[in-house]
Each structure stands twice: as C-alpha cells, then as structure tokens.
Design a protein around this motif. Structure first.
Motif, mmCIF file in Angstrom:
data_model
loop_
_atom_site.group_PDB
_atom_site.id
_atom_site.type_symbol
_atom_site.label_atom_id
_atom_site.label_comp_id
_atom_site.label_asym_id
_atom_site.label_seq_id
_atom_site.Cartn_x
_atom_site.Cartn_y
_atom_site.Cartn_z
ATOM 1 N N ASP A 187 -4.080 -7.611 8.919
ATOM 2 C CA ASP A 187 -5.468 -7.361 9.474
ATOM 3 C C ASP A 187 -6.356 -8.666 9.423
ATOM 4 N N ARG A 188 -5.899 -9.992 8.940
ATOM 5 C CA ARG A 188 -6.406 -10.985 8.911
ATOM 6 C C ARG A 188 -5.892 -12.171 9.615
ATOM 7 N N HIS A 233 -0.356 -13.717 1.373
ATOM 8 C CA HIS A 233 -1.588 -13.405 0.840
ATOM 9 C C HIS A 233 -2.131 -13.951 -0.622
ATOM 10 N N LYS A 253 4.677 -10.678 3.854
ATOM 11 C CA LYS A 253 3.395 -11.015 3.514
ATOM 12 C C LYS A 253 3.145 -11.954 2.183
ATOM 13 N N LYS A 273 -5.486 3.262 -3.861
ATOM 14 C CA LYS A 273 -5.793 1.773 -3.497
ATOM 15 C C LYS A 273 -7.241 1.480 -3.966
ATOM 16 N N CYS A 286 -4.084 -6.102 -3.419
ATOM 17 C CA CYS A 286 -2.921 -7.154 -3.274
ATOM 18 C C CYS A 286 -2.752 -8.434 -3.827
ATOM 19 N N ASP A 336 0.717 -1.282 -0.023
ATOM 20 C CA ASP A 336 -0.098 -0.011 0.029
ATOM 21 C C ASP A 336 0.725 1.365 0.031
ATOM 22 N N ASP A 385 -8.041 2.818 6.042
ATOM 23 C CA ASP A 385 -8.471 1.404 5.580
ATOM 24 C C ASP A 385 -9.070 0.492 6.535
ATOM 25 N N HIS A 412 0.615 -1.144 5.525
ATOM 26 C CA HIS A 412 -0.725 -1.631 5.621
ATOM 27 C C HIS A 412 -1.435 -1.331 6.851
ATOM 28 N N HIS A 420 -12.870 -5.472 9.948
ATOM 29 C CA HIS A 420 -11.925 -5.493 11.355
ATOM 30 C C HIS A 420 -12.629 -5.547 12.636
#
Ligand code: NG6
Ligand code: CA
Length: 512
Positions: A166-167, A132, A130, A359, A77, A38, A336, A277, A216
């Motif tokens: 964030d996951r 993903h 990361k 983004k 992403c 990001d 975000d 991020h 979130h």
C-alpha cells in the motif's frame, strides 16, 4: 604445563561439538522461512473456527509442530522485521518504526543478520517479497543501482517489494535494479508532498476500483490509491492481482536454480508474502472464493502460495531435510484503510483466536502469531509446544543449528532456542519483551503492560491498543484473553516485572 592446557582445550572443544546440536555441513537443513504479513493466530484452518480453508498451511502443522506461544517481536511490520534479521529488539534503536517507502536502509551494511550468519555457515540465501526495512541512502535515486539493500546484508539474491503493497513505489526491485525500469520514464517518489501530475485517490475517487477509508489517498496505481506519491515507471508498476503469482514463481525459481547449480550447498529462502496485508486484491481465480470477502480470499491465495512451495520441495526430494517455518510479522487487522469489507463480512471469525487485540496492540493479539515448524528429519509430526519463543531468537537459533557462533555484541536479544525448536525443551525463553507503543514483559504466567499515554482504542482500525495510562498485569494461564487487570491486587508481581523490564531495557538482564 602448556601441553596440559592445550589438551584441556581440545577436550573442551570436542565436548562442546558433541553437545551442541549443530550438524555436519552436508546434513544441514535448507531453511524456508515463510513470513506472512498481518496473519492472525486464529486465521488458519488449524487454529481458527473453520471460516477459512488453509489445507496447505494446515499440512505444515500436521507434519510438524505448532507453537502456541510464538511471537513476532512487535505488533507492526518494520520493527518485527528488524528484530527478526538482527536479533536485537527494535525499541533499542531509533528509526525502526513503520518505514515510509523512501526510507534509507535501516540496518547498517556491517551488521550481522540472519542471512549473513547463514552465509558463513555455507548457505546461499534469497529474500523474495516484502522488505520494508528501507533501501539505499537518504537521497536514493530509484533509476540507478540501489545500494545498500538485501545484497549488502547477506542475501545472494533478492526480489522485493521495497516497502509495502500500500506504499509507493509500486515496483519490484531485483538485486539492485527496479524490474522493468524504462530510462525514458524515470521514477520519482515523495512522501512529503505531491510529485508530478498523476491522479490521486483524494482528488480522483472516480478512478478507483478500491476505495480508501483512511490514509491511502495519494498516487493511484492499478486503480488503487496508495500511501505516498510517485511518478514515472509506468511499465515497471506491479499489478496487485498478479503479485502472489509473481512472488511464488520467483521463490520457486530460486529453489529450482539452487538444485541445479548449487546443490552442494544448503539454502535459506526468506519468502515474505504481501498477503494478507492491504490492499487485498486477489487474483480473479481466488476472488469470491471465501465467505469472508477479500480478506478470506487472500488467505486462500496465501495458502495456495504455500502449497506451491511445498510442492517444489517435494518434487526435488527436499522435504525431509528442509526446515520450513511459517509465521507472521504481527497480528491481524480487518479494516486497515481500504473499503474491502473485511470487517463487514468477518462474521464470527476470530482472526486473533482466543487473544485480545490485534495488529498495533500490546495485548497478545498484537504479537502472538501462528508459528508452524516442519522438519521431518528432526521434528515429530502432529506435535505442539507451549514454549515461549520469539522471532528475535531465530538469529541465535539458526547460528546454533549451523554451528556458527554469534560475534560478541551481535543479536543481543536473540536466544538459542534450538532445544525448544526440536521439542527437547518445553519452556523456551525465560522472558520476552513485546513492542506495541507501550512495552510489555512476559515471564512465566505473568504479563505486565507498562503504563503509557494511549489512546486505548485505535479508532481507525477499531482495535484496542492495550496502551493505558496505568500499569496492567495479567495472569495468562488463568486469563489468556487478558480480561482481568490484577495490578492493584498483585503489587509484588508488578514490582518484580517492572524491575525485570528495566533491567532488560538497560541490558543488565543476565540470562544468556
Ligand atoms: C499504517 C497504515 C496501514 C499499514 C501500516 C503498516 C495508514 C492510515 N495506515 O500507517 O494501512 O500500511 O501502516 O503495516 O496509513 S505493516 O504491516 O507494514 O506494519
Ligand atoms: Ca505486517
């Protein structure tokens, strides 16, 4: 007759060897790809308005080349990473949208990837940071060896955040194992509903050190609620404040070990940062350092990480023959989903630089990202290039660089841009498709954004999506900020670009 045929073949192969830029194995550069999350075009000292201090990243530009028209393949992403590793535009494949934390591995284990092509060329590779791109199969058990994953896609080592910061699951995976796994406290993950009895951001906001704003609001880990639910694995859970330190140290360790045990081989390090991020939770030594609040602080933290890697290269006299690329997986976003005051404290800073959107956006801000390339042995310092280049091209470009040819059908959208990288060619791609909901196509000065459903504004993040119910045409040379839609006055251009996009979509553009 036969002899003549063979001698012709020999001459041709010698000629092609001389003409291509591939280097002998001993001189092949190490490759360090710093893939920031990001990061916007205008977020750096060297591209921004001075609100952020990034001296180490600026050094890359100073000692190498800054590409002004470099792109991620998509404005989010997972599709960008898919395209980066496979050389195929993600919109060609179902299931390549933003992945959940429990998604199965998206890239099939038999695919040629950036890492597997470099392995053929004799490189050792690591991914740190990361991922993903999904892991394992649909019924993945996080308490058992995880397969397939990066080790099945050409990497020799991996130390990853499975999805995003964030996951869930909020654990590192090294090789095939969750780091710090405790068999007495097994990990379970769910994206379909609550699992176990852990507190959530929705029900227990009093436990949060960072409040959520949208999404979130599920399981709380380290005082921050995440997307998705997890239970167990308490000893394995990461501490967000330490993440930059942990990932940087792991990347440095890969280089150090490579130097001591594998120095005859070149290496490829894919350093894929969590910064910048969300959640943006800097280490205390960076907290409050910038004028922009948490987002500025993690930009400074990112810059520190880059500085550490550059220092390690220097200590081992590797700087001269290491190709360092710094770029981002998509454009910038302020809010975000957490109340970290990124928007409130942004002031006059323009994260997308002169470009519109960010983004999630089909405007240039979605995919036009920083792209800094330093390779002192081959690229002159303080150079810039306006060549159109995309991360989807890294596969064919790295293959050419190392003298490998891409097997038939692999990396269908990847173009060998080695001449552009070495500043021998100033144009780069003939055309580019950008993905952000709607598809856009770039050719020369023109950009067409296809008509789509919208909405025009992503209200949650307050970013224009560039998705409109009508076609848009911009002249990026005269109007880089995409302010004047010329579709109505330039019908011939619209028709030509629409036809080009259709051809690329059905694979009949013949520019390879
Ligand atoms: C979105 C998340 C956003 C971020 C993004 C992925 C919500 C409301 N928003 O769905 O916070 O996680 O996915 O970002 O949940 S990316 O950089 O990995 O593509
Ligand atoms: Ca991203």
């Amino acid at each position: 007759m036969l002899r003549r045929f063979w001698s012709k073949c020999l001459v041709q192969s010698l000629l092609s060897l001389m003409l291509c830029d591939a280097l002998p194995a001993a001189e092949q550069p190490n490759i360090v790809l710093i893939y920031v999350d990001d990061l916007g075009y205008g977020d750096l000292g060297c591209t921004g308005g001075g609100a952020v201090s990034t001296p180490n990243i600026d050094r890359l530009a100073d000692e190498g080349c800054r590409f002004t028209d470099g792109h991620s393949a998509a404005a989010t992403c997972t599709p960008s990473r898919y395209a980066l590793l496979t050389g195929e535009y993600a919109w060609r494949r179902k299931g390549t949208g933003i992945a959940t934390g429990d998604a199965a591995s998206i890239i099939a284990a038999d695919r040629v990837t950036l890492a597997s092509i470099l392995r053929r060329a004799g490189y050792r590779s690591a991914v740190v940071g990361k991922w993903h791109l999904g892991l394992g199969t649909a019924d993945l058990d996080w308490n058992r060896p995880i397969s397939p994953g990066p080790l099945d896609l050409g990497f020799d080592e991996s130390f990853i955040i499975p999805a995003t910061g964030d996951r869930v699951p909020c654990v590192y995976v090294e090789g095939r194992q969750v780091v710090g796994l405790d068999p007495a406290d097994p990990i379970q993950v769910s994206f379909s509903g609550p699992i176990g009895a852990e507190p959530t951001g929705l029900q227990n906001p009093e436990l949060l050190k960072l409040q959520w704003e949208h999404g979130h609001n599920a399981t709380i880990v380290n005082g921050i609620s995440r997307i998705g639910f997890m239970s167990g694995g308490h000893k394995a859970r990461w501490v967000d404040e330490d993440m930059a330190d942990v990932l940087t140290a792991r990347a440095q360790k890969f280089i150090e070990q490579h130097v001591s045990s594998h120095h005859q081989q070149p290496f490829f390090l894919f350093f894929s940062t969590h910064d910048v991020h969300v959640p943006r939770v800097p280490h205390p030594r960076f907290a409050g350092r910038s004028a922009l609040g948490a987002r500025g602080d993690v930009l400074e933290q990112l810059d520190w990480s880059v500085g550490q890697l550059l220092k390690t290269l220097e200590q081992h006299q590797l700087s001269r023959n290491t190709l360092v690329i710094l770029t981002s997986d998509n454009g910038p976003v302020l809010n975000d989903g957490y109340r970290d005051e990124a928007a409130e404290r942004n002031g006059k800073h323009r994260p997308s630089g002169p470009f519109r959107g960010g983004k999630y956006s089909a405007f240039e801000g979605g995919t036009r990202v920083p792209m800094l390339v330093r390779w002192p042995a081959r690229i002159p310092p303080r150079s810039t290039s306006d060549a159109l280049i995309c991360q989807v091209d890294f596969l064919a470009t790295f293959a050419a660089l190392t003298g490998e040819s891409l097997p038939q059908g692999c990396g269908p959208d990847s173009r060998n841009l080695l001449p552009a990288l070495l500043l021998e060619d100033r144009h780069g791609r003939a055309h580019l498709v950008q993905q952000a909901g709607a598809l856009s196509v770039r050719q020369g000065r023109w950009k067409l954004i296809e008509s789509s459903k919208g909405p025009a504004l992503n209200r949650q993040v307050n970013i224009e999506t560039g998705n409109l119910g009508q076609v848009q045409l911009y002249d990026l040379t005269a109007d880089p900020g995409e302010t004047r839609n010329l579709a109505a006055t330039e019908p011939t251009q619209v028709a030509e670009l629409q036809q080009l996009l259709d051809q690329i979509r059905n694979g009949s553009d013949n520019d390879r």
